[in-house]
Design a protein around this motif. Structure first.
Motif, short mmCIF file in Angstrom:
data_model
loop_
_atom_site.label_atom_id
_atom_site.label_comp_id
_atom_site.label_asym_id
_atom_site.label_seq_id
_atom_site.Cartn_x
_atom_site.Cartn_y
_atom_site.Cartn_z
N GLY A 24 12.77 64.65 -13.41
CA GLY A 24 14.10 64.09 -13.24
C GLY A 24 14.63 64.26 -11.83
O GLY A 24 15.39 63.44 -11.33
N LEU A 25 14.21 65.34 -11.19
CA LEU A 25 14.66 65.60 -9.82
C LEU A 25 14.24 64.49 -8.87
O LEU A 25 14.90 64.23 -7.88
CB LEU A 25 14.04 66.90 -9.33
CG LEU A 25 14.82 68.17 -9.52
CD1 LEU A 25 14.07 69.34 -8.93
CD2 LEU A 25 16.19 68.05 -8.87
N GLN A 26 13.10 63.87 -9.19
CA GLN A 26 12.59 62.87 -8.26
C GLN A 26 13.28 61.51 -8.40
O GLN A 26 13.20 60.67 -7.52
CB GLN A 26 11.08 62.71 -8.45
CG GLN A 26 10.36 63.93 -7.92
CD GLN A 26 9.08 64.21 -8.67
OE1 GLN A 26 8.72 63.50 -9.60
NE2 GLN A 26 8.39 65.27 -8.29
N ASN A 27 13.94 61.32 -9.52
CA ASN A 27 14.67 60.06 -9.68
C ASN A 27 16.00 60.13 -8.94
O ASN A 27 16.58 61.20 -8.78
CB ASN A 27 14.94 59.79 -11.16
CG ASN A 27 13.66 59.58 -11.95
OD1 ASN A 27 12.65 59.20 -11.39
ND2 ASN A 27 13.70 59.87 -13.23
N THR A 28 16.46 58.98 -8.55
CA THR A 28 17.77 58.97 -7.90
C THR A 28 18.86 59.06 -8.96
O THR A 28 18.65 58.64 -10.09
CB THR A 28 17.93 57.69 -7.07
OG1 THR A 28 19.32 57.53 -6.80
CG2 THR A 28 17.45 56.48 -7.82
N ASN A 29 19.97 59.63 -8.58
CA ASN A 29 21.03 59.75 -9.58
C ASN A 29 22.02 58.58 -9.50
O ASN A 29 23.00 58.55 -10.20
CB ASN A 29 21.75 61.08 -9.45
CG ASN A 29 22.52 61.20 -8.17
OD1 ASN A 29 22.45 60.32 -7.31
ND2 ASN A 29 23.26 62.26 -8.02
N ILE A 30 21.75 57.68 -8.58
CA ILE A 30 22.68 56.56 -8.45
C ILE A 30 22.15 55.37 -9.23
O ILE A 30 20.99 55.01 -9.12
CB ILE A 30 22.89 56.20 -6.97
CG1 ILE A 30 23.60 57.40 -6.33
CG2 ILE A 30 23.71 54.94 -6.82
CD1 ILE A 30 23.80 57.31 -4.88
N TYR A 31 23.01 54.83 -10.02
CA TYR A 31 22.58 53.77 -10.92
C TYR A 31 22.69 52.42 -10.24
O TYR A 31 23.70 52.09 -9.64
CB TYR A 31 23.44 53.77 -12.17
CG TYR A 31 23.14 52.63 -13.10
CD1 TYR A 31 21.97 52.63 -13.83
CD2 TYR A 31 24.02 51.56 -13.23
CE1 TYR A 31 21.68 51.58 -14.68
CE2 TYR A 31 23.74 50.51 -14.09
CZ TYR A 31 22.56 50.52 -14.81
OH TYR A 31 22.27 49.49 -15.65
N THR A 32 21.62 51.65 -10.33
CA THR A 32 21.71 50.26 -9.92
C THR A 32 21.18 49.43 -11.08
O THR A 32 20.16 49.77 -11.66
CB THR A 32 20.85 49.97 -8.68
OG1 THR A 32 19.65 50.74 -8.79
CG2 THR A 32 21.57 50.32 -7.41
#
Lengths: 172, 554, 121
Positions: A24-32
């Protein structure tokens, strides 16, 4: 024995949690929202810029050729940056650029176009941003490439030279 | 060992010479860790020597872990700082007095839980857990609980004043993360009451102590790593996140190991209490608390799991928590009213008539309150009546028992007041959102809002626009509120400073906002009843804890 | 004396009732359940971004056109994905989200019953 079983279960489950959080750390936390979905264009009605004529989407996109719908506004700085790039596409034979003037003040918008030239064949005005929502847009600028009443490519944010090349490829 | 942690401190100052926000907060964290271990040594003189040494050892593991963390991830020579860290320091939203004391107080709570953690691990490995130990650790539990409660309160007040949309709790990940250790700690606090009397439920106390600290760490991880998206945007740095994550799981493995291999299971213990007794009421409390904890935990981290497993993104927001928590709050409140009246081991409900009369009164009162509102009648009536019930029962307790059992009663009373104020705040809040030009008036039957004028000022690093807005209500009362807009020049941020007029029964809350390219302002006016009671009731809950500490010493 | 106090409280609350009556209840309910894509972490209701303001207008327009709450959610979900809803519906992605806490509650209750209440010998 029982202890060992419980212990291993606890260890294994925490390892799984560790792994998931690590991933999960590698995913961005900003939603597009997903942008690469090909969809039919939405139905909408819009006023033509600086007039009272209302047109619906069927009338606007009736031809067989490609359309580029560009959401812009005079108050948006990236639009200013994007503008010369749009102008380069202006003379493409197979392509009609349609502007959607997003939540703008008509005087400022006119000034903007006068200053930078207009690449648009037709400008629609979106006074309260509702039409942009119909398109699934959430910021300015956004650009949609349309063919046969289907969205084939969507650009969030300003266009750049690469997107120009891409668009030209699509048209050919 | 103790010296070691002290001599390193000046070193930290050198390393994080820049005193950025992140470094500063970590340093603070370490400072408090050291302070607490010192206090622990002072306070535990009558305890067993081995136990004290072992606690220190575990505490040192934590300190060293954080120490390495600072050197590893915050050393300016090894890593070039990502820009967001710097930006954070300047973020004007964070320049606020409530927020300035919020982190230290919250840290006191977190670090207190780390002492509980180490002490529990030490006691487990030495098989030292006893009634005596429970008495000794209870002070620590109470202190960290008080600080944690205050810390959460301050954070909430800050959100109310500063974020500018009139809410005080958003079920935002960062808020949830502070609430989770609080729930675990509250549960522990109740559980320790049993352990203090009889040596039962030891495993459960150990699990709770471990999970309290683990949840605090987990909170640090979720907040610092930026794995979750939140209103309280902090510096996002996966590098740091990774380190905390590894450290966190090392601690979890360590504690699991100690728990499973050193802890002697309590086969010889007898659970000889009757189903209606103080013991079982505390168990019921634990049961519900754990449920609330699980709801919040799952709600907070579920999106991460879903994204990793399924790569779909969802949001889990207030409606989820409301739906799962509110129905369970009702029996919880009733149990809170009756539980404390029960006796240890075996009990009977006394004053049945009185209790039922109170129930009837609260039920009818809530029907009357809810009747005219456009809210779900059934659920809200039951909810309000359960909170009112707790309110009435605890107030009666004050009258007849006086200062006997004051601490517990005060805390429970505070909780009922909190729930009631939140509910009424929800029911009776009104809001007007309108666009006004200067000089215009918004008119409705209930209120006239006149935008009188604006005033522009240039202050050091921002320019401010102060609006004068006159509120006229039907009774002819008139009041002028002055919300402010600040346009900061360095990072180009516009913040909206609310103007809040507080009185005993309601807050008037007004904000104004710029609208892109228009000559009008967006005005948002809210009447929020019972706001101050929400803060007060949390303070009451805290003072319940304080009194309990104070009385023990006498 | 005690009753007098209650009556006063009651009257006071009754007075507030007149003040409340939020006209656009469903509007604010819907916008509070929508998450803003610009300032992520805020609801549309609380946000003042251009995007949020447009969505607010859109919601009132749809409500006027006779759309139901769910229809509006479906419309927006199609445009912006599941993420925009704060209330994760009950579907295949969220079985665990909704059921796990309840399951834990039942398990907890069972443990308490079995270990402490029934086993009395």
């Amino acid at each position: 024995m029982k202890t060992k079983i419980f212990f291993s279960v606890a260890i294994i489950s925490s390892l799984i949690i560790f792994f998931v959080l690590f991933k999960g750390l590698q995913n961005t936390n900003i939603y597009t929202p997903q942008v690469d979905v090909k969809k039919d264009i939405p139905y909408f009605e819009a006023k033509i810029f600086d007039s009272d004529i209302v047109k619906n989407s069927n009338e606007i996109f009736q031809k067989e050729n490609f359309y580029l719908l560009n959401i812009w506004s005079s108050w948006c700085a990236p639009c200013r940056y994007e503008h010369p790039i749009l102008l380069k596409l202006k003379d493409q034979v197979n392509l009609e650029i349609i502007g959607l003037n997003y939540k703008d003040n008509i005087i400022n918008a006119k000034k903007f176009l006068k200053e930078l030239n207009s690449p648009y064949r037709l400008i629609l005005s979106d006074e309260n941003g509702i039409i942009a929502i119909e398109w699934g847009a959430y910021g300015v600028p956004e650009t949609f490439l349309i063919h046969n009443k289907r969205i084939i490519k969507r650009y969030v944010g300003p266009l750049n030279m690469n997107s120009i090349i891409e668009i030209k490829k699509f048209i050919e | 060992m103790f010296n070691h942690s002290h001599t390193t401190k000046p070193l930290f100052y050198k390393i994080s010479g820049s005193w950025g926000n992140h470094e500063g907060s970590l340093l603070l964290w370490l400072l408090v860790l050291n302070l607490f271990i010192f206090l622990f040594l002072l306070k535990s003189k009558e305890q067993d020597k081995n136990y004290r040494i072992l606690t220190l050892l575990f505490q040192q593991v934590i300190i060293i872990g954080f120490f390495i963390f600072i050197i590893k991830t915050s050393n300016p020579f090894n890593y070039i700082f990502p820009v967001p860290t710097e930006g954070l320091g300047l973020n004007p939203i964070l320049q606020d007095p409530a927020l300035a004391i919020h982190p230290p107080i919250l840290y006191l709570g977190y670090v207190g839980s780390s002492v509980i953690f180490s002490a529990t691990l030490a006691a487990t490995s030495l098989n030292y857990i006893s009634k005596n130990w429970a008495k000794h650790i209870k002070t620590w539990v109470l202190w960290s609980w008080i600080f944690l409660t205050l810390g959460i309160l301050l954070g909430s007040i800050w959100a109310y004043y500063e974020l500018g949309w009139g809410g005080f709790w958003f079920w935002d990940p960062v808020e949830n993360v502070s609430l989770m250790p609080w729930i675990a700690l509250t549960t522990l606090l109740h559980c320790i009451l049993i352990l203090e009397r009889r040596k039962i439920l030891t495993s459960w106390v150990i699990i709770l102590s471990i999970s309290t600290f683990t949840l605090s760490m987990c909170g640090t991880f979720l907040v610092r790593s930026g794995i979750l998206n939140s209103v309280h945007t902090f510096a996002n740095d996966p590098e740091r996140g990774l380190y905390i994550l590894i450290f966190l799981f090392c601690l979890i493995f360590l504690s699991l190991f100690i728990f499973f291999f050193y802890h002697k299971t309590e086969d010889n213990q007898k659970y000889d209490f009757f189903w209606l007794s103080k013991e079982s009421s505390i168990l019921v409390n634990n049961w519900f608390m754990m449920y609330f904890l699980v709801v919040i935990l799952i709600g907070t981290i579920y999106p991460i799991f879903l994204e990793v497993i399924n790569s779909e993104k969802i949001s889990v927001g207030p409606p989820f928590y409301m739906k799962l928590i509110i129905p369970f709050l009702i029996p919880f409140l009733f149990a809170m009213a009756i539980g404390p009246k029960l006796k240890w081991i075996k009990s009977d409900i006394q004053n049945k008539i009185n209790l039922s009369i109170f129930f009837i009164i609260s039920f009818f009162l809530s029907i009357l309150i809810i009747k005219n509102l456009k809210v779900n009648f059934l659920v809200n009536t039951i909810l309000v009546s359960s909170a009112l019930y707790l309110f009435l029962v605890t107030s009666r307790e004050f009258l007849i028992k006086g200062i006997n059992n004051l601490a517990q009663n005060l805390a429970h009373f505070g909780f009922s007041l909190l729930i009631l104020s939140i509910l009424f705040n929800n029911f009776f809040s009104t809001e007007v959102i309108t666009n006004l030009k200067i000089g215009e008036t918004f008119k409705s039957e209930k209120i006239h809002i006149t935008f009188e004028s604006i005033e522009k000022k240039e202050i050091k690093n921002y320019s401010s626009i102060i609006g004068k807005i006159n509120i006229n209500d039907p009774k002819g009362l008139s009041q002028t509120l002055e919300p402010e807009l600040r346009i900061y020049n360095q990072p180009n941020i516009v913040t909206s400073e609310a103007d809040i007029k507080t009185n005993l029964f309601s807050d008037k809350f007004i904000t104004m906002n710029l609208v892109q390219n228009q000559d009008y302002f967006n005005i948002r006016y809210q009447i929020k009843p019972f706001m101050i009671w929400i803060w007060l009731s949390v303070l009451l809950i805290c003072s319940g804890g304080l009194i309990s500490l104070f009385r023990k010493k006498i | 004396m005690k009753y007098l106090k209650y009556i006063l409280i009651f009257l006071f609350l009754f007075d507030l009732n007149l003040l409340s009556a939020n006209e656009n209840n469903s509007h604010s309910k819907i916008t509070k359940n929508l998450r803003c894509l610009i300032c992520q972490g805020q609801s549309i209701h609380d946000s003042d971004s251009e995007f949020a303001n447009s969505i607010k207008i859109l919601v009132s327009k749809k409500l006027n056109d006779g759309f139901s709450e769910d229809q509006i959610y479906i419309f927006l979900k199609e445009k912006y994905g599941e993420w925009i809803l704060y209330d994760p519906g009950y579907n295949k992605n969220t079985y665990f989200l909704w059921l796990l806490p309840l399951l834990m509650f039942i398990i907890g209750g069972a443990i308490i019953l079995k270990r402490f209440i029934i086993k009395k010998n």
